[in-house]
Design a protein around this motif. Structure first.
Motif, mmCIF file in Angstrom:
data_model
loop_
_atom_site.group_PDB
_atom_site.id
_atom_site.type_symbol
_atom_site.label_atom_id
_atom_site.label_comp_id
_atom_site.label_asym_id
_atom_site.label_seq_id
_atom_site.Cartn_x
_atom_site.Cartn_y
_atom_site.Cartn_z
ATOM 1 N N LEU A 351 0.811 -1.218 0.000
ATOM 2 C CA LEU A 351 0.000 0.000 0.000
ATOM 3 C C LEU A 351 0.844 1.269 0.000
ATOM 4 O O LEU A 351 0.322 2.355 -0.230
ATOM 5 N N THR A 352 2.143 1.125 0.263
ATOM 6 C CA THR A 352 3.028 2.300 0.234
ATOM 7 C C THR A 352 3.640 2.533 -1.147
ATOM 8 O O THR A 352 4.293 3.550 -1.358
ATOM 9 N N THR A 353 3.444 1.602 -2.073
ATOM 10 C CA THR A 353 4.045 1.738 -3.405
ATOM 11 C C THR A 353 3.171 2.606 -4.295
ATOM 12 O O THR A 353 1.964 2.771 -4.056
ATOM 13 N N GLU A 354 3.780 3.124 -5.361
ATOM 14 C CA GLU A 354 3.052 3.992 -6.284
ATOM 15 C C GLU A 354 3.234 3.578 -7.740
ATOM 16 O O GLU A 354 2.586 4.137 -8.621
ATOM 17 N N THR A 355 4.125 2.618 -7.996
ATOM 18 C CA THR A 355 4.389 2.204 -9.366
ATOM 19 C C THR A 355 4.228 0.697 -9.505
ATOM 20 O O THR A 355 4.301 -0.054 -8.514
ATOM 21 N N LEU A 356 4.035 0.255 -10.736
ATOM 22 C CA LEU A 356 3.895 -1.173 -11.020
ATOM 23 C C LEU A 356 5.156 -1.920 -10.630
ATOM 24 O O LEU A 356 5.089 -2.970 -9.983
ATOM 25 N N ARG A 357 6.303 -1.387 -10.996
ATOM 26 C CA ARG A 357 7.573 -2.055 -10.686
ATOM 27 C C ARG A 357 7.812 -2.111 -9.174
ATOM 28 O O ARG A 357 8.306 -3.108 -8.653
ATOM 29 N N GLY A 358 7.427 -1.047 -8.474
ATOM 30 C CA GLY A 358 7.609 -1.031 -7.030
ATOM 31 C C GLY A 358 6.766 -2.087 -6.339
ATOM 32 O O GLY A 358 7.245 -2.791 -5.444
#
Length: 394
Positions: A351-358
């Motif tokens: 839930l802290t990520t913002e990108t697909l790769r992340g």
């Protein structure tokens, strides 16, 4: 099982092409939810198969008890899912209360099929069981494709899935309709004990399926609709790699249940799964355009460079699945806490990520750490003679 998996994968690939990233992202989240729900089906199947195979003289009593538990469990699950459908609509961001409510209806035939399949498996009626597996995949492909071609929406795809799921239930009723010799009754196969074992088996499988399917729900909440659809498209390859070595689990499970063979069966099976996963990953890395065809075509071209990573994720999940069945084989319960901890960690970090790769990086890292931890526990437990003690019931 191979035909069932190919047919299921074929419908997924066709739906991804017809619906496009945004609508398929919604469908993928629905299918992931259904896959988690099927842990009850698999728990009932494992309970029925184990009991009938171990004590065939009680087959009449076991069949009657299993079917009674199965019908009640299917009805209870359907009602529960109907009650939580508004929450499901919000969590999956469906914007369609009808679609969310339909999940409760589709869950009923899925659950009933588990009890029927377990009885046939325990009696070693392989021809009859193969009919159920065939009907679990082919009707979904035919009916689902027709409905999506007519109305390219996630609702139509879910209706096709539900109608297809009715076919094996009808066949199972037909195959089990014959009268039984009452045989010898036993308190061990009473209603409460069967429910308890089914719940314990389902709990272990629920932990794994929740972990392996939660990332698409996270993606629906942290990524834009288009990116979430791309992430779901990549998961098609992940699921293909996950279910490719399913036959290994089927063959290895009996050996993993015996004291003298379980360690060798576990290590040998893990090695075979790793080899299959490495070959698939190499194929996705060397021939990404070919792999893209199996994911959904040019509309998912943006994730071409990530496909080999999705294949690695599928390999890790496949090895985790084998370790989870090893836990079931030795009747261990404490190891499941590690899976639930990984699930919570993946949700929190995801839930802290913002990108697909992340998000993909977080999911692979958490799953890989869990794989190492479960492998260490399994090797330690199988080294000593006594089986892992099950946790006491609440």
């Amino acid at each position: 099982m191979a035909v069932m998996n190919v047919a299921t994968y074929g419908f997924t690939m066709i739906a991804a092409r017809m619906l496009g990233p945004r609508s398929y992202g919604a469908l993928a989240s629905l299918m992931a939810t259904l896959l988690v729900i099927t842990v009850l089906q698999l728990g009932l199947q494992a309970t029925a198969a184990r009991r009938i195979a171990a004590e065939p003289e009680h087959v009449a009593q076991i069949e009657k008890t299993i079917l009674g538990v199965t019908y009640r469990a299917a009805a209870a699950l359907g009602v529960l899912l109907l009650l939580v459908s508004p929450l499901l609509n919000v969590v999956l961001r469906l914007d369609s209360p009808l679609t969310a409510a339909l999940v409760s209806v589709v869950s009923i035939p899925f659950t009933i099929m588990g009890g029927q399949a377990g009885i046939l498996q325990g009696e070693r009626r392989w021809h009859a069981l193969s009919v159920l597996y065939l009907l679990s995949g082919v009707p979904r492909l035919v009916i689902g494709t027709a409905l999506v071609a007519w109305q390219p929406t996630e609702l139509a795809a879910l209706v096709g899935t539900g109608l297809g799921a009715c076919a094996p239930v009808i066949a199972g009723w037909w195959l089990l309709r014959r009268p039984r010799d009452p045989g010898v009754a036993s308190e061990e196969h009473g209603f409460r004990k069967v429910i308890r074992e089914s719940v314990l088996n389902s709990q272990v499988l629920l932990a794994f399926f929740a972990l392996s399917n939660a990332d698409i729900v996270v993606a629906r909440n942290v990524l834009a609709g288009h990116d979430a659809g791309l992430y779901a498209g990549g998961l098609i390859l992940t699921k293909a790699v996950l279910f490719l070595p399913q036959f290994v689990v089927v063959i290895a499970f009996p050996s993993m249940s015996t004291m003298s063979e379980r360690r060798r069966a576990l290590t040998g099976s893990l090695g075979l799964v790793a080899v299959l996963g490495a070959a698939t990953t190499a194929g996705a890395a060397l021939l990404p355009q070919l792999a893209l065809i199996f994911v959904g075509g040019d509309r998912y071209d943006e994730i071409t460079g990530h496909l080999w990573i999705y294949a690695i994720l599928g390999t890790v999940l496949s090895m985790l699945q084998l370790l989870v069945y090893s836990v079931l084989a030795r009747q261990g319960q404490r190891s499941v806490y590690l899976v639930w901890a990984a699930f919570a960690t993946m949700i929190g970090l995801g839930l802290t990520t913002e990108t697909l790769r992340g998000l993909l990086t977080v999911v692979i890292t958490v799953d890989a750490l869990l794989l190492v931890a479960l492998l260490a526990v399994s090797l330690h437990v199988t080294r000593s003679a006594p089986a892992e003690e099950p946790s006491p019931a609440p």
